[in-house]
Design a protein around this motif. Structure first.
Motif, PDB file in Angstrom:
ATOM      1  N   MET A  14      60.186  31.589  62.548  1.00  0.00           N
ATOM      2  CA  MET A  14      60.596  30.762  61.309  1.00  0.00           C
ATOM      3  C   MET A  14      59.623  30.515  60.410  1.00  0.00           C
ATOM      4  O   MET A  14      59.416  29.177  60.144  1.00  0.00           O
ATOM      5  CB  MET A  14      61.306  29.608  61.910  1.00  0.00           C
ATOM      6  N   GLN A  64      60.221  27.974  57.888  1.00  0.00           N
ATOM      7  CA  GLN A  64      60.504  26.625  58.026  1.00  0.00           C
ATOM      8  C   GLN A  64      59.557  25.979  59.092  1.00  0.00           C
ATOM      9  O   GLN A  64      59.854  24.856  59.342  1.00  0.00           O
ATOM     10  CB  GLN A  64      62.043  26.704  58.710  1.00  0.00           C
ATOM     11  N   LEU A  76      59.359  22.069  60.106  1.00  0.00           N
ATOM     12  CA  LEU A  76      59.470  21.861  61.505  1.00  0.00           C
ATOM     13  C   LEU A  76      58.288  21.092  61.856  1.00  0.00           C
ATOM     14  O   LEU A  76      58.563  19.796  62.684  1.00  0.00           O
ATOM     15  CB  LEU A  76      59.706  23.064  62.297  1.00  0.00           C
ATOM     16  N   LEU A  86      67.336  22.864  63.015  1.00  0.00           N
ATOM     17  CA  LEU A  86      66.217  23.926  62.832  1.00  0.00           C
ATOM     18  C   LEU A  86      65.985  24.557  64.009  1.00  0.00           C
ATOM     19  O   LEU A  86      65.698  25.613  64.414  1.00  0.00           O
ATOM     20  CB  LEU A  86      64.985  23.325  62.080  1.00  0.00           C
ATOM     21  N   ASP A  92      68.481  26.835  65.315  1.00  0.00           N
ATOM     22  CA  ASP A  92      68.254  28.034  64.842  1.00  0.00           C
ATOM     23  C   ASP A  92      67.134  29.018  65.354  1.00  0.00           C
ATOM     24  O   ASP A  92      67.277  30.237  65.775  1.00  0.00           O
ATOM     25  CB  ASP A  92      67.987  27.989  63.316  1.00  0.00           C
TER      26      ASP A  92
END
Length: 656
Positions: free
Chosen positions: A188, A191, A195, A462, A465
């Motif tokens: 990710m 992101q 995070l 998150l 995911d």
């Protein structure tokens, strides 16, 4: 897909540890796909060379140890003088240049080895586009972009946990916290920063809530023992609070300065030893030169009685007349000139035995050599004196700064002692005020708890995911791991996807985080005893399981290959598994756009031949960076160089 770094070229100039193959101060190593071996003996600089590659790429920094770190910075500074203190001239003029490929783009970075500051960087992209960089912050952002990551911190994690497996091993398969941070960056990247921010908010809010709770408890216990203060109390306490805060900051500064001073004093002491060694060498060379002069004069005075010989020797060497005790420079010069021309030093006549050569054969060459050696060691002494003076000056400045900080701390303590005497006794109003403070702190604690809950709600989606993405590639990672590990291990080994539930703070909600572990069926006991922890396997198995996991990540998640840089891969394997280790690295390095850069000792057996098995004997030397030819020799190498070179030739010719 991530672009892992593929190291293609290293050039080191002016660094005394590596004079290079032509002894001109230049080491230029061409790399590229395939296996590469950096050969040497202990103390020759193999580990230093690998660390040099790493620090040229990312600078003198590292990421903090894996784990939820709150709001503190992920980046920690390393000593920027790591390479400077390893050479006598502090690497003042030394430069390092590294060329690295990232998919279709190439990065060239140049740093000073004295302090690892960035000199320049260039990124060559498709179509001939060139981006030039001369700022460290811009460079860090560019490196993350080249790797298709969001932050430099993530790029640093990938470099230290996947690409480089150096002397200070950073475990990955055995550290689930490190795995989470790696998967967060790899799966990710867009992101990852978000995070990390939410992690920090959760940890900080949780910590603040616990700290406030502790304060509430303390106030509740002590409130009846405290008294209200007079009107002047507020100002006094405010001043006391400022002084206590200032002392805390000064103590932190004192600790940092003490650490800095210890390092500088160690550097100074090392330089002092080098200076004393150089001074001894100058004294020895000067003694040799004076002895040569004296022997020359004795040769010239052959045939003269010892008493007269002594008079003339003292005249020529000390320039003092023993007859009258006065300075006799002119007479001494005449005697010396006659000796140089091969004439009688007493009367200036030609010696009866002279064959026309004024001095013995080879005398002038010996004289020049002896004097040249004296001048050389004097130059080394001057350079070492400069280095020592520089280090001593820095240590002195640091010591003065430390003394100033300690004096300020003592001054503040004296003022606190005086102000404390001004605080008045309490009265009955204290209970009401303390209760008000407790109520205020409880409101703060509720705010911190609410902030933690809010951040946990944001991060939950998150992390879910991230877990889905890890599960989507788990079969691929497991299959690749099994394919690589099976030919190497005698035991049955497999990679297992084993997510774990953790709290990001010490309290609050638990979240499932992606993680992998290995299962090894023991062959040393009866039954199917399965080992899963690092302490249940041998050192060799522990290291090679970690290496194979890194290979898997490079193969599966890399957009276009990459480098695996390993220090001492031969050290923990026996003769049989040395051959398997060679096969392992040879296979990895044969994948497209990949290479394995291995620093190892000159070892017999199958490791080196099997690593280079794809290259005929006459081509193997081109895959070897032989530090016996390129680095400053150790004492053992100076004495045993022919034996070591013979071993290298034999090992490279082995066709196992």
């Amino acid at each position: 897909m991530i672009s892992f770094p593929l190291l293609r070229r290293l050039k080191v100039e002016g660094y005394q540890l590596y004079p290079g193959p032509h002894a001109d101060g230049v080491m230029d190593i061409q790399l590229g796909p395939g296996p590469w071996l950096i050969l040497g003996v202990n103390g020759l600089g193999k580990s230093t060379l690998l660390f040099l590659m790493r620090n040229l790429l990312v600078g003198a920094v590292r990421v903090r140890p894996a784990g939820f770190g709150g709001d503190r910075s992920d980046i920690q500074n390393l000593g920027d003088r790591f390479f400077a203190v390893r050479v006598g001239d502090d690497a003042r003029s030394a430069m390092g240049k590294l060329e690295v490929a990232f998919g279709g783009e190439t990065l060239t970075v140049v740093r000073r080895l004295s302090n690892l500051t960035l000199v320049s960087a260039e990124i060559h992209g498709p179509g001939g586009a060139v981006e030039r960089i001369d700022n460290e912050e811009v460079y860090r952002s560019a490196l993350a972009r080249l790797m298709h990551l969001e932050t430099f911190e993530d790029a640093l994690r990938i470099v230290d946990h996947i690409a480089f497996f150096l002397e200070a091993r950073r475990p990955l398969i055995w550290d689930q916290a490190a795995q989470f941070e790696i998967f967060r960056a790899l799966l990710m990247p867009e992101q990852s920063a978000r995070l990390r921010t939410l992690e920090g908010r959760i940890v900080s809010a949780d910590s603040s809530a616990r700290n406030v709770s502790a304060v509430i408890y303390k106030i509740t216990q002590d409130r009846n023992k405290e008294a209200t203060r007079q009107k002047s109390e507020g100002q006094t306490r405010a001043r006391l609070a400022l002084l206590h805060g200032a002392i805390t900051e000064l103590k932190d500064a004192e600790e940092a300065l003490q650490t800095q001073l210890e390092g500088l004093e160690e550097e100074r002491d090392n330089a002092r030893l080098q200076l004393k060694r150089a001074d001894s060498e100058v004294a020895a060379a000067a003694q040799d030169y004076e002895r040569f002069k004296f022997d020359t004069l004795r040769s010239a005075f052959q045939g003269i009685r010892p008493t007269e010989q002594y008079l003339f020797l003292k005249l020529a060497t000390d320039r003092i007349c023993l007859a009258c005790g006065q300075q006799a420079d002119e007479a001494a010069a005449i005697v010396q000139e006659r000796v140089d021309k091969g004439l009688c030093p007493v009367c200036g006549s030609q010696h009866a035995s002279s064959d026309g050569a004024p001095l013995p054969e080879g005398w002038r060459e010996r004289a020049r050599g002896t004097y040249a050696k004296l001048e050389t060691v004097r130059a080394v002494l001057a350079e070492n004196q400069k280095t020592y003076d520089d280090r001593a000056e820095r240590a002195s400045k640091s010591d003065k700064q430390l003394l100033d900080v300690r004096q300020k701390i003592e001054t503040h303590r004296l003022e606190i002692h005086k102000l404390s005497k001004l605080l008045p006794a309490g009265d009955a109003e204290k209970l009401t005020k303390e209760q008000s403070r407790i109520t205020s702190f409880m409101e703060q604690m509720k705010e911190f708890q609410a902030e933690r809950t809010t951040a946990e709600g944001e991060i939950e989606a998150l992390l879910a995911d991230l877990k889905r993405k890890a599960e989507a590639i788990s079969d691929q990672l497991q299959a690749r791991f099994d394919a690589i590990a099976k030919p190497f291990f005698a035991e049955h080994v497999r990679l297992v996807y084993a997510p774990r539930d953790v709290r990001i703070g010490q309290s609050g909600k638990q979240f499932p985080l992606p993680a992998f572990e290995v299962e090894m069926t023991s062959g040393a006991t009866h039954g199917d005893y399965v080992r899963r922890k690092a302490e249940q396997v041998s050192l060799s198995q522990r290291e090679y399981l970690d290496l194979i996991f890194r290979m898997v990540l490079l193969n599966v998640l890399g957009e276009s290959g990459g480098s695996l840089v390993v220090d001492g891969p031969e050290g923990s394997v026996d003769a049989v598994f040395a051959e398997r280790a060679g096969d392992l690295f040879a296979t990895f390095a044969s994948t497209p756009n990949s290479n394995a850069i291995l620093a190892c000792n000159i070892v017999e057996g199958g490791f080196i031949p099997r690593t280079l098995q794809a290259y005929p004997g006459d081509q193997r030397s081109s895959r070897v960076i032989n530090l016996l030819d390129q680095a400053v020799p150790t004492a053992a190498l100076r004495d045993l160089s022919p034996l070591y070179m013979e071993k290298v030739t034999h090992i490279l010719g082995d066709e196992r």
